[in-house]
Every structure is written in C-alpha cells, then in structure tokens.
Motif scaffolding. Structure first.
Motif: not given
Length: 800
Positions: A434-444
C-alpha cells in the motif's frame, strides 16, 4: 588379541594416489581420485536438483538434503555395484573428514552472521517469541521421545535421547530463514525483522542445549564426566571472549577500508578456527563448537569480517558442504521406515514439531498483540529447519543416541518442515503493498517549480559517470525547483549472499539500502556523495538485492514509495572500444521490459555512449548538444518535457526537430486519411508545442526546426545529419513507422532502435522515454490508499 580384533573390524586403508590406468591400477581404489569423483558427483547432482526445485522457491538446502538421501541407501545406494564402487566403506573416513572440515568453516561463517550486539538489542517482543518457539517444541519433543523409546528406540540411553529429541524439534535454521525471507522480499518487513531476531536467539539457545546433549551422551557412566565437560566448555567460551576476541579485534582494526586484508591475518584466523575446534573436540563437546564460538567473537564491523566471508564461503558452500549432505545421506535409509507404526511415528514427529513451533510462536505473538495472520506467518517461518538440524541428528547417530530408523524419521521431518515453509508462507501472508497516491508521475507538468524526483538505476561502476552527468544536466540552474535523485544499485541475489550481508544491507520495506557503516566507504556511494556535496542536488544511494526475475518489483515499488516522476534504467548493452554494442545479459534485458510494463511513472532507458566522458563534468564545463526528434504522441511529449528541463542548464543547447509527413501520416507515408484518434493526438501535440514556444526556459539555447519528410529514408537521413550531438531524447512509442527493418530490442521503439544501433552512431548517447499513461496502468504493484501514511516511515535499526 585386542589389537587383532580392531584390525579385523576396520576396512583396509587406502593409498592416496594411483600410478594410473596404464599401470593397471584403478583410480577408484585410491583415496584422492575417489574423493575427487565423489565431490564432482555430489556437487553436480545437488546443483541439478536445486535447479529443478528453483521454480518452487525452495532454498538450496532442500536440494542438498534430497540429493544426499538419493545418493545413499534409500535410492542409488540400493545397487551394491554403485555403493561399492563410488562410496565403498573404506573411503567413508576420508569423505567424513573432508565433509567435517567444510562443516567447521561453515559453522564459523554462521557465527560470523550472528551479531551479538544486535541480538542484545532485540526487543522484548522478539525475545518472548523466541523463547516460546523453543520451549513448547522442546517440551513436546521430550514427550515424543518417550513414545519413540517405547517403540522403535528400545534400550536407548534415556536422558541424552530426551535432550536430543527436544533440540531436534526446537531448532530454527537462521541462514535458511534469511534466504527464504530475502527471496520473498520480506527480509525487512516487520514480520521479517521479528523472525530474524527470534531466529538469532533460537540459534544460540539451540547450541547451548546441543552442548548439554553431547555432554550427557558420553559412554562413561560417571555422573561427574558431563559436569566436567560442561565446565570445561564454559571455560573455553570465557577464554574465547577474554583472549581470542581481543586478538581478532586487533587484526580487524589494522584492516582499514579500501586496503587488502593481510594474508597473515586471514591465515591466523583460519588457524584459530581449527585450533579452537581441536580444543572443543578434546573437551568432548564436538569440534563444531570451537569454530562456531570463534565466528561469534570475530568483530563484525569493518572489512575484516566481510573479507573472511568472501574468501571462505565459495569453497565451503560450493564444494565441501555438499559432502556433508552426502555423508548424512549415506547414513539415511528411508526404507527402514516400514509398516504402519513407523509411518505413524513419522507423522507424529512432523505434526508435533509443527504444532510446537507454530503453536508456541503464535500464542506468544498474539500475547504481544501481533495480528493473527502475521503471528501464523511467524510460526511457519520459525518452523524452518536446515543444516543445523542435520548436524544435531548426525551427532546423535554417531553417539549411538539415534538408531537408523529414528535417524531416518527425523531427517524426513527436517526435510518436510523446511519444504512446506515457502508455500505455506505464500498462502498465509500476502502483504498488501500500500502507498499514498501522488500527483507528479511525469516530467511534463504545469508547475515547473515543483520538486523533480528521479529514480536512477545502475548495474555497476561503469554506469555511474554518465548517470552523474545526466543528473548534472537535469538540475537546471538550481533556482527553479529542486532535484532529488534516488540512485539505486541493482544487485542479483546470488546463492553466496550470506544472511548477515543481506540483513546489513536491508533497511526499508524489503528494499535494502547501504547500511550506515559501509556508507562512507563504498566507492559507488562515495561518487554520489561527492557530487551531492558539490551541487544543490539531494542524492540518496540505495540498493535492491533480488532475483533478477523479480527485481523490477523492487524498482517499481520504490519508485512509488519515493514518489518519483521518472525511472532511469541503463540499457542492457554497453559499447565496446570498437563501437559495437555488447549485451551484459538477457536477464537485465527482461528487467527493463518488466519495468516498462509495471512502472507507476515515466521511464527512460539510457543507451550510454559516454555522455561527458568517463568522469563527472563540472557545471562550468558542461557543453552538451541535445536533440529531441518530435513525431507526436504521449512519449514524445514526455521526452520533449525532459529536454526542456535539461535546457535550463546554461551549458546545454536543445534542438527540437519536428517531423511532418509530406502526405498521409508519419506512420504510413501515403495518402491515407487520419483516423479520429490520430487527429485528436495531433491536436494535443500542437497545443503542447504552442505552450512550449511561450516557455521562457529555453531562451537562446533552444532551437526549433520543422522537417517535411516523404519517407523513412528521409527521416533516417535527417537524424543521421544530427548524429554528432551528445544526446538524443526520443519517445519510445513515437508516432512514426519503424525506422529499422528488424531489431532485437523492440522496447526501444521505432526511433530508439535506429539511434541505439552501432551503424548509426558511436558517440551520441540516447535516452528513450516512455511517458506515464494512467489508462495503461492496469496492474499496479502498489495499492493506493489516501489514508496510508507509512510509505516514508523508516524501520528501526534496533533488530537484526
């Protein structure tokens, strides 16, 4: 007269070497060629079994026990020709002697793995679990001994038999347990830490109980003899702590990191092992104890312990130790277990040891408020047997405490309980990642000032200079946003990895990291720490130790836990001096493909052709020309976004080559109409490029060119004209037809396959980028939970 009887009972002695077959002498009648044949047979046979059992995730000790049994009278040994030719009775003394020498040094290694300082720090929870896991099976073993002594072991010496049965049922194999935990990626989870701590305590207690059993099993009828044996044994332990430990500590302190350990120190230590073994054998508590005690008192800090392990482990584990399993197997005749009573007793012993070990551990764990599933898993883990179990049983048989049938029953018990550990554990304990969701999954991204996190992986020191130069190029001016890099060393979990090495390198959530002691001395860490001190970049070295078939799980899980935007992977080929790309192994090729499939963020595969040379380039000397061929699509947009991040650096110039088809599309180069999906993608690309043109980051360092092409040949020619640049950044799934007719690296995509070929260039490095697509992320390795807060919690170092 007595002398004559002794000579008559002993097999004739063997000469060491023969004069050869041409002198009409059979090599198998002489000790040296025969022991060589026996070693070769045992090693090949056990390795073959280990290979066959690997899909079942069984530790190698299972294959070695089974191999020893099959080589003995249970199977192959039923042939008189085989047993008289390969394992004649007159050769067994040499075989047993060599096997026991290997065993001495293996027990020395086991002692090296047990860190008393760490065991002393074991929490009350692990200590209680360990004591319960020893006490209940020992008590049940005592009860079982009465059943066996009244059936198949009549007339046995009762007190030694009781103690041997208690020890046999209560042992936990520390090295085997570490191997199972590491392969299941549980080594540093809470359950793994508790199991290792409890197993360490269990190991010490088992050896003390075994010493008691040996002392009680002497032939002398005087009750003072066991007392003298125990007192002398205690005196030897005190002598080892007072005299041997300071000597070993003196030698360890004179072995600084980075310098070779003196041959004299290694020789002195190995001689001490043999001398201590002689003393304990003279006392009467078996030679193995001396070697084990020397291993325990050897200092664990610094390179001395590690070098000793490296010098001994391969020879002992690879060649000599399998002989002990063969020696044990030659004494094991499963065919003596016949009839309902014998098989019933085997079932009784297996159920008793499982119930005692698992039941005692579960009850103690529940009292410590461990959840039931974790408590059951701990019980299964603590039920692991192994080589130490065989040692106990062989000593019991040699001392006439165990007869052939009791010995065979207990060997099969050890085999079954260890065999069922992995499948039972996999069935019971399935920890949800399990892990917390996060926003920045790309360079863009819209917010260019936000922190950029990159997980940069490498196989060896060869990858490090280019990796550091990539980091330097990605950090921008240092005024906009921050760059955080996790540098992960990918290491294969080999058979030689000792338990203590694995535990010391393990720290967070099954993803091992360099420990604090070694951190300042490992040359790979030094390179990253030196760069970190010079630049405003946070570089955190890590390492993943796993089987290459599953190491992608470590990479992807770590990427999610560290919330990175991109995973950088080294290409599975490196460039030779003559410019040809040479593979470092198919396994690393498969690792890259699996990461591309399961990554929770964008991925870049770096084809290294020496970006910046073989050393770190300082910021003032960075002068790179980077080209981004833009054909359209998600991956091309991500590649261009990374290029825009790099162009923030004052020493980097970026050229964007936008390819436009003269007719049709870049995928077909004909007059065919665009479908709706292609039209929508083209609109997104155009919008992205418009925003790019208004981006102030590039300024004078950014060049934008459009090239109208009519065929693949035009595209190839245009790219070839730019091959003098330092780095190409290209999308993996670029919206263009494949530019090569065939490739053995389809994961590089239609453009990457061309750019990475030796025919295209020998100087330009290539970064093939795959942008994160949420729609394609259908099998995430991490289950996201908005309430989860434990992803960044460090595990305490207070346990083994």
């Amino acid at each position: 007269m007595a002398s004559t009887n002794i000579t008559g009972d002993c097999p004739p002695s063997m000469k060491a070497t023969s004069n050869g077959a041409f002198q009409h002498e059979s090599p198998l009648d002489f000790a040296l060629p025969l022991i060589i044949l026996q070693i070769c047979l045992v090693v090949v046979f056990t390795r073959l079994l280990a290979y066959l059992l690997k899909p079942l995730k069984q530790p190698r000790v299972i294959a070695e026990i089974i191999g020893g049994i099959l080589l003995g009278p249970t199977a192959l040994g039923r042939s008189k020709v085989y047993i008289d030719t390969i394992f004649p009775e007159k050769s067994l003394t040499v075989l047993d002697t060599l096997a026991n020498i290997g065993l001495l040094f293996f027990l020395f290694l086991v002692g090296l793995e047990l860190d008393f300082a760490a065991i002393r720090k074991t929490g009350k929870k692990s200590l209680l679990i360990a004591l319960a896991g020893i006490s209940l099976p020992f008590i049940l073993g005592v009860g079982t001994s009465f059943v066996l002594s009244s059936t198949i072991s009549k007339g046995v010496h009762q007190i030694p038999f009781i103690v041997f049965m208690g020890v046999a049922l209560s042992i936990t194999a520390f090295p085997v347990l570490a191997r199972i935990l590491a392969e299941l990626k549980l080594l540093t989870t809470d359950i793994g830490r508790m199991a290792m701590s409890a197993a360490g305590v269990n190991d010490i207690a088992a050896w003390i109980l075994l010493a008691l059993a040996i002392a009680l099993s002497g032939d002398d009828s005087s009750p003072l003899v066991p007392l003298w044996v125990l007192l002398c044994g205690s005196g030897f332990v005190i002598f080892a702590v007072v005299a041997i430990k300071p000597l070993l500590g003196y030698m360890a302190r004179r072995c600084p990191e980075g310098e070779p350990v003196k041959e004299l120190y290694v020789c002195v230590t190995l001689t001490l092992v043999l001398a201590a073994s002689f003393v304990t054998d003279t006392i009467g508590i078996h030679a193995l104890f001396g070697a084990f005690v020397v291993g325990i008192v050897t200092p664990k800090e610094g390179p001395f312990c590690r070098i000793l392990t490296e010098k001994i482990e391969d020879l002992v584990s690879g060649l000599l130790l399998p002989l002990y399993f063969a020696s044990s197997g030659l004494k094991t005749d499963v065919t003596t277990i016949r009839g309902a009573q014998s098989w019933g007793l085997l079932l009784l012993v297996i159920l008793t040891t499982c119930f005692g070990k698992i039941g005692g551990t579960v009850v103690a764990s529940l009292l410590c408020k461990v959840p039931f599933r974790e408590a059951m898993s701990l019980g299964v883990l603590m039920n692991t047997k192994g080589l130490v179990e065989l040692i106990v049983l062989n000593i019991g048989k040699d001392r006439k405490v165990l007869n052939d049938q009791a010995f065979a029953i207990l060997v099969l018990m050890a085999l079954v309980t260890t065999f069922i550990t992995t499948p039972l554990l996999m069935a019971i304990y399935k920890p949800a990642r399990r892990g917390a969701p996060y926003k920045h999954r790309t360079i863009q991204r819209k917010d260019h000032d936000s922190e950029l996190r990159i997980l940069a992986c490498f196989h060896s020191t060869r990858n490090i200079p280019t990796l550091i130069n990539m980091i330097e190029s990605s950090r921008g001016t240092g005024q906009r946003g921050r760059l955080c890099v996790y540098a992960m060393h990918l290491m294969e979990l080999s058979e030689r990895s000792s338990a203590i090495a694995m535990v010391h390198k393990a720290r967070l959530n099954g993803l091992p990291a360099w420990n604090k002691v070694e951190r300042s001395t490992d040359q790979m860490v030094i390179a990253f720490e030196a760069y970190q001190h010079l630049r405003a970049v946070a570089v955190r070295p890590m390492t993943a130790i796993s089987d290459l078939g599953s190491i992608h799980e470590d990479v992807c899980t770590s990427a999610h836990q560290k919330r990175v935007a991109m995973i950088l992977l080294p290409f599975h080929k490196h460039q030779r001096v003559d410019g040809v790309m040479e593979s470092i192994g198919h396994a690393f090729h498969e690792v890259n493909k699996r990461v591309l499939q399961r990554a929770p963020c964008s991925v870049g595969i770096l084809v290294d052709r020496g970006l910046g040379g073989t050393s770190h380039v300082v910021a003032s000397e960075v002068d790179y020309k980077i080209v981004v061929p833009f054909f359209g699509g998600l991956d091309d947009r991500e590649a261009l976004a990374y290029g825009m991040k790099m162009v923030e650096h004052p020493g980097i110039s970026l050229t964007i080559l936008k390819f436009v088809a003269a007719r049709g599309t870049l995928k077909r180069f004909d007059k065919g109409e665009e479908d709706e999906k292609e039209k929508k993608g083209k609109e997104i690309d155009e919008e992205f490029l418009r925003e790019l043109m208004n981006d102030p980051r590039g300024n004078e360092s950014l060049a934008y060119e459009e090239r109208v092409v009519e065929s693949k040949e035009d595209v190839n020619a245009t790219l070839k004209a730019m091959s003098k640049c330092n780095l190409f950044i290209v999308g993996r799934n670029a919206a263009v037809a494949s530019l090569v007719n065939s490739t053995d690296c389809p994961e590089l995509g239609p453009v990457g396959g061309l750019l990475s070929s030796s025919e295209f260039s020998t100087t330009a490095s290539v970064l093939v980028v795959q942008g994160y697509d949420p729609a394609a992320d259908t099998r995430p390795l991490i289950e996201e939970d908005v309430d989860y807060e434990g992803s960044s919690r460090d595990i305490s170092d207070s346990t083994v």
